[in-house]
Design a protein around this motif. Structure first.
Motif, PDB file in Angstrom:
ATOM      1  N   THR A   1       0.840  -1.200   0.000  1.00 42.50           N
ATOM      2  CA  THR A   1       0.000   0.000   0.000  1.00 42.50           C
ATOM      3  C   THR A   1       0.872   1.245   0.000  1.00 42.50           C
ATOM      4  O   THR A   1       0.631   2.194  -0.728  1.00 42.50           O
ATOM      5  CB  THR A   1      -0.925  -0.011   1.235  1.00 42.50           C
TER       6      THR A   1
ATOM      7  N   GLU B   1       2.397   1.803  -3.308  1.00 44.34           N
ATOM      8  CA  GLU B   1       1.395   2.307  -4.243  1.00 44.34           C
ATOM      9  C   GLU B   1       1.161   3.800  -4.021  1.00 44.34           C
ATOM     10  O   GLU B   1       1.104   4.583  -4.955  1.00 44.34           O
ATOM     11  CB  GLU B   1       0.103   1.525  -3.990  1.00 44.34           C
TER      12      GLU B   1
ATOM     13  N   GLN C   1       2.104   6.862  -6.661  1.00 44.85           N
ATOM     14  CA  GLN C   1       1.090   7.776  -7.193  1.00 44.85           C
ATOM     15  C   GLN C   1       1.269   9.202  -6.707  1.00 44.85           C
ATOM     16  O   GLN C   1       0.537  10.099  -7.110  1.00 44.85           O
ATOM     17  CB  GLN C   1      -0.299   7.306  -6.783  1.00 44.85           C
TER      18      GLN C   1
ATOM     19  N   THR D   1      -6.454   1.309  -9.399  1.00 45.72           N
ATOM     20  CA  THR D   1      -6.082   1.069  -8.004  1.00 45.72           C
ATOM     21  C   THR D   1      -7.274   1.442  -7.122  1.00 45.72           C
ATOM     22  O   THR D   1      -8.201   2.123  -7.571  1.00 45.72           O
ATOM     23  CB  THR D   1      -4.899   1.969  -7.604  1.00 45.72           C
TER      24      THR D   1
ATOM     25  N   ASP E   1      -7.276   3.700  -4.979  1.00 45.02           N
ATOM     26  CA  ASP E   1      -7.341   5.170  -4.948  1.00 45.02           C
ATOM     27  C   ASP E   1      -8.054   5.716  -6.187  1.00 45.02           C
ATOM     28  O   ASP E   1      -8.793   6.704  -6.100  1.00 45.02           O
ATOM     29  CB  ASP E   1      -5.922   5.756  -4.841  1.00 45.02           C
ATOM     30  N   ASP E   2      -7.841   5.078  -7.343  1.00 46.05           N
ATOM     31  CA  ASP E   2      -8.593   5.477  -8.545  1.00 46.05           C
ATOM     32  C   ASP E   2     -10.092   5.297  -8.315  1.00 46.05           C
ATOM     33  O   ASP E   2     -10.902   6.146  -8.702  1.00 46.05           O
ATOM     34  CB  ASP E   2      -8.175   4.637  -9.758  1.00 46.05           C
TER      35      ASP E   2
ATOM     36  N   SER F   1     -10.580  -5.922  -5.348  1.00 48.00           N
ATOM     37  CA  SER F   1      -9.965  -6.360  -4.087  1.00 48.00           C
ATOM     38  C   SER F   1     -10.811  -5.808  -2.952  1.00 48.00           C
ATOM     39  O   SER F   1     -11.650  -4.912  -3.173  1.00 48.00           O
ATOM     40  CB  SER F   1      -8.535  -5.790  -3.971  1.00 48.00           C
TER      41      SER F   1
ATOM     42  N   GLU G   1      -9.858  -3.782  -0.849  1.00 51.16           N
ATOM     43  CA  GLU G   1      -9.541  -2.345  -0.746  1.00 51.16           C
ATOM     44  C   GLU G   1     -10.325  -1.529  -1.782  1.00 51.16           C
ATOM     45  O   GLU G   1     -10.672  -0.374  -1.520  1.00 51.16           O
ATOM     46  CB  GLU G   1      -8.030  -2.116  -0.927  1.00 51.16           C
ATOM     47  N   HIS G   2     -10.579  -2.118  -2.942  1.00 52.74           N
ATOM     48  CA  HIS G   2     -11.408  -1.403  -3.923  1.00 52.74           C
ATOM     49  C   HIS G   2     -12.833  -1.201  -3.376  1.00 52.74           C
ATOM     50  O   HIS G   2     -13.422  -0.133  -3.545  1.00 52.74           O
ATOM     51  CB  HIS G   2     -11.470  -2.162  -5.251  1.00 52.74           C
TER      52      HIS G   2
ATOM     53  N   LYS H   1      -0.641   4.558 -17.756  1.00 56.89           N
ATOM     54  CA  LYS H   1      -0.465   3.149 -17.405  1.00 56.89           C
ATOM     55  C   LYS H   1      -0.934   2.250 -18.558  1.00 56.89           C
ATOM     56  O   LYS H   1      -0.341   1.213 -18.836  1.00 56.89           O
ATOM     57  CB  LYS H   1      -1.271   2.847 -16.145  1.00 56.89           C
TER      58      LYS H   1
END
Ligand SMILES: [Zn+2]
Length: 481
Positions: free
Chosen positions: A24, A27, A31, A139, A141-142, A171, A173-174, A476
């Motif tokens: 994390t 990542e 970013q 991600t 965050d996106d 995931s 986290e998403h 990306k």
């Protein structure tokens, strides 16, 4: 993924997993983002909206040409003329229509970032290929930034409840990121946990992840509910199968796991109608919402009514589809007594505008059916408010200005150039209004927007971080190639 996106339990789990935490951090570093805290939501105060044209959408409470709405502790206390509660501050309602906030019954908020890339008139970079490709690179965050952008637009347009059709849960986290964005902005809604873009059709959805979200996030503070969004059923569809297509056997597995958790289901029916297949398999029920009523038969509509299934329409996008894949069947649905609701679907190549959605529905209804199935402008406003709450199973909380319900209220200015001089308020809403006329947006008693501006949310930051995330995704993906 920023720490502020995590539920407490997820944060503890992450902290105990050094590897995951390191990933994390990497990542975040890559970013160039830093952990942040969202601005606190405005407090729930006691207030009275005074002197507005009040449209209650409650069949038992009459509209008022000039009326007041009293709000306390996040709930509607009273609707009437010349209310005078002691100590309540006044919110000016003169020159405004006061009504329930819109309920948007199907919206893929995770795709809001893709505006720079999607073209409505170039198939190769249409909504499905772009979102399917870039979605696989997102991600957490996106996801957060995309959902935050979409929710900010929803609130700006007077939407106070949204059904977040999250079919890119890559995931835990998403999932947490999407839910965090909804929570941080203070909107009411359902999170429909879905598969991820690119997931094989023979892979069962992540029921353990679904159960984890239910445990960690529900019932929360009553603002968020949970369901699943399913891949399509039985046939290729609009989008060339980009969203996945399941056999009935796979549908039984995916939906069975959700129903075992007591959770509702939503599924697109773009393309050949799967209603008879689902009926034969015994899979239809009142916990099911279908999306895009374009190709149903009279027999199917009778079945949908008898099973209590609802249908979400998304007229702004549906009206762009070729007529070969069906026409918007609002008249047919109303005539058959099927529950219907209104939705935005996505905002990659049009904006969120519930007024335009109502206007398109009215125009198409007049164009195709006319007075054979009477459709009033008031019925359209009901479709965009109370009927959405009924569809999502939260009509006890929202959808009308009813004492005891939560205070999800909007004020629409009637003194703007495109609205004035105002006559019938329903005519004004359906035929004239636009999101820019939405002056005040109240969700659960919190005044989130007033005078057309956010009370707490940092507008510039939402815009900047959405754009940064979109450009990073483009790089990306080495877009365009
Ligand atoms: Zn959709």
């Amino acid at each position: 993924m920023t720490l502020s996106h995590m539920s407490r339990r997820t944060m503890l789990k992450a902290a105990s997993a050094a590897g995951a935490l390191a990933a994390t951090s990497r990542e975040l570093f890559a970013q160039g983002t830093a952990p942040r805290r969202p601005a606190p939501l405005p407090p729930r105060r006691e207030f009275v909206i005074r002197g507005a044209t009040v449209l209650t959408m409650d069949p038992n409470i009459a509209d008022l040409a000039s009326g007041d709405v009293h709000v306390r502790d996040g709930a509607i206390v009273a609707v009437g003329a010349r209310l005078n509660p002691r100590g309540a501050r006044a919110v000016e309602g003169r020159g405004m229509i006061c009504m329930p906030g819109f309920v948007d019954s199907h919206w893929h908020l995770w795709t809001s970032l893709f505006r720079p890339f999607v073209r409505a008139d170039v198939d190769a970079v249409g909504y499905f290929p772009v979102s399917n490709r870039l979605g696989q690179l997102m991600t957490p965050d996106d996801s957060y930034r995309s959902v935050r952008l979409g929710v900010a637009e929803a609130l700006s347009a007077g939407v106070t409840t949204v059904h977040n059709w999250a079919h890119n849960v890559r995931s835990p986290e998403h999932a947490d990121a999407e839910l965090s964005a909804m929570r941080d902005l203070g909107i009411r809604g359902r999170f429909a946990y879905g598969p991820a873009q690119g997931m094989p059709d023979d892979q069962v959805m992540d029921h353990a992840g679904l159960a984890r979200v239910k445990r960690d996030w529900m019932p929360n503070d009553g603002m968020l509910t949970l369901g699943i969004c399913s891949r399509n059923v039985g046939a290729m569809s609009i989008g060339g199968g980009a969203r996945g297509v399941l056999t009935i056997e796979m549908v039984k597995k995916d939906w069975g796991g959700a129903r075992a958790l007591g959770l509702p289901i939503t599924v697109h029916t773009s393309g050949p109608s799967p209603v008879m297949q689902l009926e034969e398999a015994g899979l239809l029920g009142p916990d099911l919402q279908l999306v895009h009523p374009l190709l149903t038969t009279p027999e199917e509509r009778a079945i949908l009514k008898s099973r209590g299934v609802s249908y979400a329409m998304a007229p702004t996008g549906e009206a762009r589809r070729p007529s070969a894949v069906g026409v918007i069947q609002l008249g047919e649905m109303l005539e058959a007594g099927v529950k219907v609701s209104l939705s935005t679907d996505h905002t990659t190549n049009y904006n969120c505008d519930p007024f335009v959605a109502m206007r398109i529905l009215f125009a198409l209804h007049q164009h195709r059916i006319g007075n054979k199935v009477p459709l009033t402008l008031k019925r359209l406003v009901q479709l965009a408010t109370l009927d959405g709450a009924v569809d999502l199973g939260i009509a006890d909380k929202t959808g009308s200005l009813t004492p005891g319900k939560r205070a999800d209220i909007i004020l629409v200015r009637t003194t703007d150039i495109n609205m004035t001089p105002v006559g019938d308020p329903y005519e004004a809403l359906v035929s004239m209004a636009q999101p820019g006329n939405v002056d005040t947006v109240i969700v659960d008693g919190r005044i989130l927007r007033q005078a057309g501006k956010f009370a707490a949310l940092d507008h510039a930051r939402v815009v900047r971080e959405a754009r940064d995330a979109a450009m990073a995704l483009r790089d990306k993906a080495k877009w365009p190639t």
